[in-house]
Design an enzyme around this catalytic site. Structure first.
Site, PDB file in Angstrom:
ATOM      1  N   SER A 274      48.441  -7.390 -14.817  1.00 15.60           N
ATOM      2  CA  SER A 274      47.494  -6.368 -15.207  1.00 15.60           C
ATOM      3  C   SER A 274      46.961  -6.676 -16.610  1.00 15.60           C
ATOM      4  O   SER A 274      46.339  -7.707 -16.817  1.00 15.60           O
ATOM      5  CB  SER A 274      48.158  -4.992 -15.105  1.00 15.60           C
ATOM      6  N   ASP A 385      44.728  -3.181  -3.984  1.00 16.06           N
ATOM      7  CA  ASP A 385      44.763  -2.731  -5.370  1.00 16.06           C
ATOM      8  C   ASP A 385      43.461  -1.994  -5.687  1.00 16.06           C
ATOM      9  O   ASP A 385      42.381  -2.569  -5.635  1.00 16.06           O
ATOM     10  CB  ASP A 385      44.919  -3.953  -6.284  1.00 16.06           C
ATOM     11  N   HIS A 417      48.774  -2.872  -6.396  1.00 12.27           N
ATOM     12  CA  HIS A 417      48.736  -3.343  -7.782  1.00 12.27           C
ATOM     13  C   HIS A 417      50.080  -3.895  -8.243  1.00 12.27           C
ATOM     14  O   HIS A 417      50.135  -4.727  -9.152  1.00 12.27           O
ATOM     15  CB  HIS A 417      48.292  -2.198  -8.697  1.00 12.27           C
TER      16      HIS A 417
END
Length: 452
Positions: A274, A385, A417
């Site tokens: 991320s 995601d 995610h």
């Protein structure tokens, strides 16, 4: 729960000072139970006052060190920034009490309308005054089960410390058994004050990765994020940027590995998830000792745009945006406009971050930075995601003009995610379900490293 990418873009918050001392060991059990119950009630009252905007009532419970460290206005700004990011406060889900560094600490797990569960961590001094207050991803992780692909007979785990004072960070080195030298990855967290396992409810994706890769002959270093380990010190930095939040500690982790036995120092890699994935190209740009980078759900868009897109997605799941939701989006858009124009006053926090933070990111492009690297890259993406998406982010990695011989891209149909499998319409609620990083992801990373 809805934690990742930027649902906790900068929730360090707020402060925690001078922990020392503990409860008299000779207290009887009844007195201890009464005190614990009283502190939990006190913590609940603090949260309820925050939810009702009774900031003065909360501020009066701060001890002198807390009051000297932050203002009443900062407390209000911090709570309002949290509401912008997590949505309206709904209710308290649970409380739990621990003793940390000799002080009594209560975690109040709260439910917020947009991004689900979050812990409000309240630390009490020996006089039952508030000595620390933080908003952190909930880490009440009962229900975690190690993945089936973890073979504990194949590795050992050792506690280590990365960095130097005043930013020493505790970490774990998971290293295969045998002579070595082993290729090694450093795990770089997503946004928010994450622990070394990147704990999110019952899930621990970084622990899964460490156990899985070490079972296949790849050492893994993971560590507490600076914003989790030193929230009080971080909160005092007026010009904090992502350099201090993320990059410096990743480079310190490389320093540690360069002086650690059984590590192949020519084969040190970064795995960034991320926000960590977004910054991995810059980490490699600053540290030429890094042999390659692995990007997991790495955004290409500006963080403020990701936040707005997440709000619109979640509010629109039921097919309509009600008046209250529309007001939240409008307020968020006003905050984002200030970020876009850098119209941020000295000392002002926008989405809980200062001007310097947004100035740094305004000048950063992860894709163009990656294009200028000559090292190998592996870019992985979950197709379910909704935070970092195939359409808005992964496609930009696919279309980049870097040397394709050095870059491998892959997506996974069922993964979210966290790279945990799911089905149906992706929402925040699935983060409350225990799971593990998919074995195929572990296999793909291990194979990629071994074939370099």
């Amino acid at each position: 729960m809805k934690k990742c990418l930027i649902s906790t873009i900068f929730i360090i918050l707020i402060i925690g000072v001078g922990f020392s001392g503990c409860i008299d060991e000779e207290e009887n059990d009844l007195e201890k139970e009464e005190e614990e119950l009283n502190l939990e009630f006190e913590a609940i009252g603090i949260v309820e006052n925050l939810s009702q905007n009774n900031y003065q009532d909360v501020y009066q419970k701060f001890n002198d060190e807390m009051k000297n460290a932050l203002s009443l206005q900062y407390l209000q700004t911090a709570w309002e920034g949290l509401i912008y990011q997590y949505g309206d406060y709904k209710e308290i889900n649970s409380t739990r009490k621990t003793e940390e560094y000799g002080y009594q600490t209560v975690y109040v797990t709260c439910d917020f309308a947009t991004f689900g569960y979050l812990d409000i961590k309240i630390v009490f001094d020996e006089n039952d005054m508030v000595a620390g207050l933080q908003f952190v991803p909930t880490q009440h992780s009962d229900g975690y089960e190690p993945p089936e692909y973890a073979n504990y007979s194949m590795f050992t785990e050792t506690n280590v410390t990365i960095g130097e004072q005043p930013w020493e960070l505790p970490g774990t080195l998971t290293i295969p058994k045998g002579e070595g030298d082993f290729p090694t990855v450093i795990l770089v967290h997503g946004s928010g004050p994450n622990d070394r396992d990147e704990t999110i409810g019952p899930n621990k994706p970084f622990k899964d990765i460490a156990l899985g890769l070490a079972s296949q002959g790849v050492a893994v270093l993971r560590y507490e994020k600076r914003t989790k380990e030193y929230p009080q010190e971080i909160a005092k930095i007026e010009n904090l940027t992502i350099q201090e939040e993320v990059i410096d500690d990743a480079i310190a982790a490389v320093d540690l590995l360069m002086n650690t036995s059984k590590i192949d120092t020519d084969r040190i890699y970064i795995i960034g998830h991320s926000l960590g994935g977004m910054m991995a190209p810059e980490i490699a740009n600053q540290d030429k000792r890094i042999a390659g980078i692995i990007l997991l759900a790495a955004p290409t868009r500006h963080l403020e745009d990701l936040i707005l897109d997440q709000y619109n997605y979640l509010f629109g799941l039921d097919g309509e945006i009600n008046e209250n939701e529309a007001e939240q989006i409008t307020a968020l858009e006003e905050q984002i406009e200030k970020i876009k124009t850098l119209n941020i006053s000295e000392g002002e926090l926008i989405l809980n971050a200062p001007l310097a933070y947004w100035e740094y990111l305004a000048d950063y492009d992860p894709v163009s930075t990656a294009e200028n690297l000559t090292i190998s890259m592996l870019i992985l993406q979950g197709e379910r995601d909704y935070q970092v998406t195939m359409e808005s982010d992964f496609v930009k990695w696919e279309n980049a003009s870097y040397n394709s011989e050095n870059v491998t891209l892959k997506s996974y149909e069922s993964l979210n995610h966290l790279f945990i499998s799911g089905s149906g319409q992706p929402t925040n609620t699935e983060y409350n379900n225990p799971g593990n990083v998919a074995e195929q992801v572990i296999n793909d990373i291990a194979t990629w490293i071994k074939n370099l």
